[in-house]
Design an enzyme around this catalytic site. Sequence first.
Site, PDB file in Angstrom:
ATOM      1  N   GLU A 275       0.869  -1.015   0.008  1.00  0.00           N
ATOM      2  CA  GLU A 275      -0.215   0.016  -0.036  1.00  0.00           C
ATOM      3  C   GLU A 275       0.898   1.327   0.103  1.00  0.00           C
ATOM      4  OE1 GLU A 275      -3.430   0.144  -0.136  1.00  0.00           O
ATOM      5  OE2 GLU A 275      -3.052  -1.746  -0.736  1.00  0.00           O
ATOM      6  N   TRP A 278       1.908   1.715  -3.428  1.00  0.00           N
ATOM      7  CA  TRP A 278       0.769   2.261  -4.308  1.00  0.00           C
ATOM      8  C   TRP A 278       0.721   3.743  -4.286  1.00  0.00           C
ATOM      9  CZ3 TRP A 278      -2.329   1.390  -8.231  1.00  0.00           C
ATOM     10  CH2 TRP A 278      -3.321   2.329  -8.483  1.00  0.00           C
ATOM     11  N   TRP A 306     -20.414  10.352 -20.694  1.00  0.00           N
ATOM     12  CA  TRP A 306     -21.033  10.543 -19.533  1.00  0.00           C
ATOM     13  C   TRP A 306     -22.451  11.470 -19.235  1.00  0.00           C
ATOM     14  CZ3 TRP A 306     -17.911   8.196 -16.230  1.00  0.00           C
ATOM     15  CH2 TRP A 306     -16.462   8.251 -16.462  1.00  0.00           C
ATOM     16  N   ASN A 341     -10.430   3.013   2.717  1.00  0.00           N
ATOM     17  CA  ASN A 341     -10.109   2.767   1.403  1.00  0.00           C
ATOM     18  C   ASN A 341     -11.288   1.953   0.563  1.00  0.00           C
ATOM     19  OD1 ASN A 341      -8.183   2.948  -0.790  1.00  0.00           O
ATOM     20  ND2 ASN A 341      -7.751   1.000  -0.792  1.00  0.00           N
ATOM     21  N   TRP A 359     -15.811  11.116 -13.708  1.00  0.00           N
ATOM     22  CA  TRP A 359     -14.736  10.729 -12.517  1.00  0.00           C
ATOM     23  C   TRP A 359     -14.069  12.204 -11.954  1.00  0.00           C
ATOM     24  CZ3 TRP A 359      -9.755  12.286 -12.969  1.00  0.00           C
ATOM     25  CH2 TRP A 359      -9.188  12.348 -14.252  1.00  0.00           C
TER      26      TRP A 359
END
Length: 479
Positions: A275, A278, A306, A341, A359
């Site tokens: 993690e 990441w 969209w 998360n 997004w």
Amino acid sequence: MAFMPDAALIWFRQDLRLADNPALAAVQDRPVLPVHVLEDGPGAPGGAARWWLHHSLVSLGRALAERGTPLLVLRGDPRRLIPAIAAQVGATEIHAGRQTEPAARQRDAETHDALQRDGRRLVLHRNALLHEPHLVRTGAGKPFSVYTPFSRAVFALLEGLPPPIPAPDRLTPATGGPAGLGPAAFGLLPAPPEPDWAAEFPSHWTPGEAGAAARLAAFLDAGLATYAARRNMPAAEWGTSGLSPHLHLGEISPRQVWHAAQAQGGAGLETFLKEILWREFSHHLLWHRPEMPGQPLRPEFNAFPWRSDPAMLRAWQRGRTGIPIVDAGMRQLWRSGWMHNRVRMIVASFLVKHLLQPWQSGEAWFRDTLVDADLAANAASWQWVAGCGADAAPYFRIFNPVLQGAKFDAEGAFVRRWCPELARLPDRFIHCPHEAPPDIQRAAGVAIGRTYPAPIIDLAEGRARALAAFAAIKGIEAA
């Protein structure tokens, strides 16, 4: 007559700590002026991050004062202020941590040029990451675009990672600097007539270097051993480290976390270290793809159909979608400035796939409401969920939020905490209250459409609509 070395500036940015701070270590034997410049405009932190920054600066200022030198806080354009302050105190060098954000890189380049014209230099250090993003390359000499080979490469590069640098005991203050702002003048906290949306934050967080150290120690003791098994359970105590906001502003370094976790060991160690990597991968992507915060890394997504809908976006933002795990996550975000998360992935998937909202709208909301609003990690994660980023989730991966809730919050503890109007529902209906028979709803004090909203979209219809939208894009099958 004793020789007095030249003064130096330490320009604190996303490294608000004294321990393991290479920029500070480079100047601690010289008269030093610690500076932080509050910037407005591109790259300025969102509301929740400003709250954290205020308290972190207060903490840093106190720690520096205890060691003999004050923290100078100013507001304005550092491209003008830093050269001017350096001239005032006679500093030939300005030391700071390197940043990956595009606006910060542009600012640093222009500040470097301004200082160089005056015979001074800006020295940048690796303060925020384990490895320089521009130095991690594939075997072909190119940047990585897939996480797994990137993590393997960085694991290899971190063999023999040097230990953290201790904090200095004393600092010699430079003289001649301007007067700075006091905490009351920072302008970072909510103030009337604005509501105090951060009222609950202090019950969840202790910003500052000492708070970061305490958080790490508590997690290593209570959470690391079971991290792999519990990290996806949003109601689990110490299921996650909670270090992300401390890492974002550099109150603790990733090197400190890495070494401390390895020293502790345990079954969850490898998963936890991945993690951390990441986060490194996200900054690697941002360094090489500076358009990432606003533009899809896969260009075919520029044609994605969209369906921007302000009402749906608002319902999602306020935790009023009628999908309990989504609403619980969005309310946790609003009240604590943070979200688990696993729940971040669920709420993001719901927004961009079931609701077909861009997004970028979700990324912007998170950037304003997260205390750990890291530009690189936020943008990379949103693009991953939307399917348009590097190493993105396959287009057909559309989380069913009801099933996700049942799997990772089986007894509904997370939903009951953040959606208390549903607390009396039986476990089998806690993630789908609209399916509860009328008598069970009445017994639990739930009235769908009145005390809790009906779902704003049928999940099966939303999934089918999303798959049709993805199918309309040429080349999407290669995801």
